[in-house]
Scaffold this active site. Structure first.
Site, PDB file in Angstrom:
ATOM      1  N   CYS A 197      -4.694   2.123  -3.855  1.00 15.75           N
ATOM      2  CA  CYS A 197      -3.485   2.716  -3.256  1.00 15.75           C
ATOM      3  C   CYS A 197      -2.274   1.799  -3.433  1.00 15.75           C
ATOM      4  O   CYS A 197      -1.402   1.739  -2.548  1.00 15.75           O
ATOM      5  CB  CYS A 197      -3.677   3.060  -1.781  1.00 15.75           C
ATOM      6  N   HIS A 239       0.871  -1.181   0.000  1.00 14.10           N
ATOM      7  CA  HIS A 239       0.000   0.000   0.000  1.00 14.10           C
ATOM      8  C   HIS A 239       0.912   1.236   0.000  1.00 14.10           C
ATOM      9  O   HIS A 239       2.012   1.198   0.555  1.00 14.10           O
ATOM     10  CB  HIS A 239      -0.838  -0.050   1.278  1.00 14.10           C
ATOM     11  N   GLN A 281      -4.764  -5.336   7.058  1.00 13.01           N
ATOM     12  CA  GLN A 281      -5.738  -6.288   6.489  1.00 13.01           C
ATOM     13  C   GLN A 281      -5.686  -7.640   7.197  1.00 13.01           C
ATOM     14  O   GLN A 281      -6.420  -8.548   6.820  1.00 13.01           O
ATOM     15  CB  GLN A 281      -5.484  -6.485   4.984  1.00 13.01           C
ATOM     16  N   LYS A 283     -10.777  -0.662  10.368  1.00 15.53           N
ATOM     17  CA  LYS A 283     -10.893  -1.914   9.604  1.00 15.53           C
ATOM     18  C   LYS A 283     -11.241  -3.088  10.531  1.00 15.53           C
ATOM     19  O   LYS A 283     -11.621  -4.149  10.060  1.00 15.53           O
ATOM     20  CB  LYS A 283      -9.600  -2.196   8.855  1.00 15.53           C
ATOM     21  N   ASP A 314       2.732  -4.581   8.534  1.00 13.07           N
ATOM     22  CA  ASP A 314       1.516  -3.795   8.303  1.00 13.07           C
ATOM     23  C   ASP A 314       0.338  -4.767   8.455  1.00 13.07           C
ATOM     24  O   ASP A 314       0.082  -5.589   7.580  1.00 13.07           O
ATOM     25  CB  ASP A 314       1.588  -3.181   6.894  1.00 13.07           C
TER      26      ASP A 314
HETATM   27  N1  C6P Z   1      -6.371   0.301   2.722  1.00 12.96           N
HETATM   28  C1  C6P Z   1      -8.141  -0.123   1.126  1.00 12.96           C
HETATM   29  O1  C6P Z   1      -9.221   0.128   0.607  1.00 12.96           O
HETATM   30  P1  C6P Z   1      -5.177   3.746   7.015  1.00 12.96           P
HETATM   31  O2  C6P Z   1      -5.663   4.577   5.882  1.00 12.96           O
HETATM   32  O3  C6P Z   1      -4.016   4.370   7.733  1.00 12.96           O
HETATM   33  O4  C6P Z   1      -6.253   3.280   7.933  1.00 12.96           O
HETATM   34  O5  C6P Z   1      -4.640   2.377   6.341  1.00 12.96           O
HETATM   35  C2  C6P Z   1      -3.691   2.413   5.324  1.00 12.96           C
HETATM   36  C3  C6P Z   1      -3.433   1.022   4.830  1.00 12.96           C
HETATM   37  C4  C6P Z   1      -2.184   0.462   5.056  1.00 12.96           C
HETATM   38  N2  C6P Z   1      -1.911  -0.802   4.700  1.00 12.96           N
HETATM   39  C5  C6P Z   1      -2.834  -1.584   4.102  1.00 12.96           C
HETATM   40  C6  C6P Z   1      -2.473  -2.988   3.755  1.00 12.96           C
HETATM   41  C7  C6P Z   1      -4.107  -1.072   3.853  1.00 12.96           C
HETATM   42  O6  C6P Z   1      -5.018  -1.847   3.273  1.00 12.96           O
HETATM   43  C8  C6P Z   1      -4.407   0.266   4.190  1.00 12.96           C
HETATM   44  C9  C6P Z   1      -5.746   0.871   3.838  1.00 12.96           C
HETATM   45  C10 C6P Z   1      -7.702   0.699   2.319  1.00 12.96           C
HETATM   46  O7  C6P Z   1      -7.436  -1.042   0.730  1.00 12.96           O
HETATM   47  C11 C6P Z   1      -7.840   2.164   2.054  1.00 12.96           C
HETATM   48  S1  C6P Z   1      -6.768   2.712   0.772  1.00 12.96           S
END
Ligand code: C6P
Length: 405
Positions: A363, A122, A202, A225, A199
């Protein structure tokens, strides 16, 4: 065994129509829906004990502090951290990564050092490291991936060297759903003395993550999430590493003593929590994890695996559909393309049927470049989704494909 009908009653938002059709929410990887337990915890905070924390001697401040700290304890238990001192409240995964890059990274990296990520990250697990590399004269290396959307492990091993200072990788890819062999990956990084950031954005919504078992040095994840509110997340770090890191932001709460001659910093975890925090966010995260625990994270994982297998089989039967990301080790995501149909057009037609999916690059632009595509349609599941909803999705994709082709 989960009773999905009962579970769905806990999520009021699911019971509505969109464009005259029952809402089918399949955009859980972007953000998940909130159970009543979480909505009520936030409501209760504002109705009963809204107050700033850690500073007031009065009754409301005491309750708020206790609830906030209980949430921290719950997070520590949930991921099997050694202590609450290893649990830092942040805004989300993005902030967790930026915090580590700008504190640990700035302190420990020098010109010539290397950071390893995968091609599938991401943007939030790419850009902070690029910024750090630019500042320090360090190099960002990427683990290549195969056609199935898996990292090529031998290539990872080749990249590791005494120059490697940080390895940062998603446990589960948001765009493809691939689950990486992170335990092995961490062990191999440690052999060359690198620290590893996982990270977990997910992973936490779908499976148990045990930081001691993994032996990761850092883990970041986002509350929104895992069925909690937005604007709250967690940075876990091993205590000794966090102790040695300089603070991130300066301000109230993160200090022990301030004078114009010398300021000293607070103990963990407050050293990394400057200013009034997102109090109801932290409380909502505690409530969300309690809710997940009551459903049973292992039950969630098993049920979602069933959904994934079911969806994969059914969707593969749609003419012209190809799934992007076909690893055997996957979780809760089906990314797909149908013929030459633009993902956005598919998303619009599915929305007309009340179905929410995400379309685009998710992203992960470098990943899309790797597959030579602009983006995908992504259906992502949570434990409140059903096989019947997948049947409706399959019908709707088939119909949309006929219209758009
Ligand atoms: N992915 C998706 O629709 P934040 O925005 O800080 O809560 O998370 C960022 C982020 C970082 N790593 C991974 C693996 C992610 O999936 C995400 C967020 C969302 O896939 C929004 S772009």
């Amino acid at each position: 065994m989960l009773n999905i009908e009962t579970i769905r009653k806990d999520f009021p938002i699911l019971h509505q129509t969109v464009n005259g059709k029952p809402l089918i929410y399949l955009d859980n990887a972007a953000t998940s829906q909130k159970p009543l337990a979480v909505i009520n915890a936030i409501d209760d905070y504002y109705k009963r004990y809204n107050s700033n924390i850690h500073r007031g001697a009065h009754h409301l401040a005491q309750i708020a502090t206790e609830e906030y700290e209980n949430a921290r304890t719950n997070v520590a238990k949930h991921i099997n951290a050694n202590s609450e001192r290893e649990i830092n409240f942040v805004r989300g995964t993005t902030e967790a990564i930026n915090l580590v890059a700008s504190t640990y990274g700035r302190k420990n990296l020098k010109a010539g050092d290397e950071i390893i990520i995968s091609e599938m990250e991401h943007h939030s697990n790419i850009v902070p490291w690029q910024m750090l590399c630019e500042e320090k004269g360090a190099t960002l290396r990427t683990i290549p991936i195969n056609e199935a959307g898996e990292i090529i492990y031998e290539e990872y091993l080749k990249l590791l060297s005494e120059k490697t200072k940080i390895v940062s990788i998603a446990y589960i890819s948001n765009a493809l759903g691939t689950e990486h062999p992170v335990k092995q990956l961490i062990a191999d990084a440690h052999k060359v003395g690198a620290v590893v950031f996982i990270d977990g954005a997910q992973a936490l919504p779908h499976k148990l993550v045990d930081v001691q078992d993994l032996d990761c040095d850092f883990l970041g994840f986002s509350g929104h999430k895992v069925f909690a509110g937005t604007g709250i997340g967690i940075l876990y770090g091993k205590e000794a590493i966090l102790e040695a890191m300089p603070p991130y932001m300066g301000g109230g709460e993160m200090i022990k003593q301030v004078s114009f001659k010398c300021t000293t910093y607070n103990n963990l975890p407050y050293k990394f929590e400057a200013g009034t925090p997102h109090i109801e966010g932290g409380i909502s995260l505690g409530a969300a994890l309690t809710y997940m625990q009551s459903v049973g994270v292992e039950n969630i994982a098993a049920y979602e695996h069933e959904l994934l297998i079911y969806a994969t089989e059914k969707m593969q039967q749609i003419e012209g559909l190809r799934i992007v990301g076909t690893s055997k080790h996957k979780s809760s995501v089906v990314s797909f393309l149908v013929g030459d149909i633009h993902p956005y057009d598919m998303g619009v037609l599915l929305n007309e049927q009340g179905i929410a999916i995400r379309t685009g690059h998710h992203c992960c632009q470098p990943l899309m470049d790797r597959f030579n595509i602009e983006g995908t349609c992504r259906a992502s599941f949570a434990f409140y989704n059903t096989k019947e909803e997948i049947d409706v999705l399959v019908k709707a994709v088939t119909k949309a494909a006929m219209i758009l082709n």
